[in-house]
Enzyme design. Structure first.
Site, PDB file in Angstrom:
ATOM      1  N   SER A 194       0.795  -1.232   0.000  1.00 37.06           N
ATOM      2  CA  SER A 194       0.000   0.000   0.000  1.00 37.06           C
ATOM      3  C   SER A 194       0.827   1.282   0.000  1.00 37.06           C
ATOM      4  O   SER A 194       0.313   2.335  -0.365  1.00 37.06           O
ATOM      5  CB  SER A 194      -0.957   0.020   1.191  1.00 37.06           C
ATOM      6  N   LYS A 236       0.434   4.805   6.599  1.00 38.04           N
ATOM      7  CA  LYS A 236      -0.123   5.633   5.527  1.00 38.04           C
ATOM      8  C   LYS A 236       0.452   7.049   5.628  1.00 38.04           C
ATOM      9  O   LYS A 236       1.022   7.432   6.631  1.00 38.04           O
ATOM     10  CB  LYS A 236      -1.660   5.734   5.616  1.00 38.04           C
TER      11      LYS A 236
END
Length: 175
Positions: free
Chosen positions: A40, A86
């Site tokens: 990710s 993230k």
């Protein structure tokens, strides 16, 4: 056991206990090592990268745009016991919109040289509520992030990624 042997054993035991206490203090308050489990955050972080994270920064200030953060994902992200990694895109009060392959913050398209490929979806516009963040993976099309499950509570953020320690060929600060 004689007296000398007991003193030597006690000396070793004290050193081991001190080492354990220092380790627990560092991991609880200063930082710790983390390993990247998914794609990710590619190309910034690759599967298997080992990172040093910093907990001290967020005692002094709140997470801000472009910080790469470690956090416990909200229940809406799905069941997992693995912390997420993230990039902070929006802070409290920011208006976020994703459209035409671009991410807009307060009406301005972000310049994102760090992403794998442009997002192929639309989202928003929505304003980030007070006490929340909008976070995304750098691999926009392959990231379970705020565009799927919504805003992240700031209190869920535990650390900031600061340094890659492995692999040796990619060692250095993470931006």
């Amino acid at each position: 056991m004689n007296n000398h042997s007991l003193r030597v054993a006690w000396s070793y035991l004290k050193e081991i206990l001190l080492g354990i206490l220092i380790f627990l203090f560092v991991t609880a308050f200063i930082g710790r090592m983390r390993q990247i489990p998914s794609e990710s955050m590619e190309p910034t972080l690759l599967i298997g990268d080992r990172l040093w994270t910093d907990k001290i920064t967020y005692y002094i200030r709140e997470p801000k745009r472009d910080d790469i953060v470690i956090f416990d994902p909200p229940p809406a992200a799905g069941p997992t016991d693995v912390p997420y990694v993230k990039r902070v895109i929006g802070e409290s009060g920011d208006e976020i919109r994703i459209e035409g392959g671009k991410v807009y913050v307060n009406g301005t398209a972000l310049t994102e040289p760090y992403i794998a490929e442009a997002p192929d979806y639309s989202w928003g516009p929505q304003r980030v509520p007070e006490g929340y963040l909008f976070v995304m993976g750098d691999n926009r099309r392959h990231s379970n992030d705020s565009h799927i499950w919504g805003f992240l509570e700031k209190k869920s953020v535990s650390a900031r990624v600061v340094f890659r320690v492995w692999p040796l060929a990619r060692i250095g600060t993470v931006k």
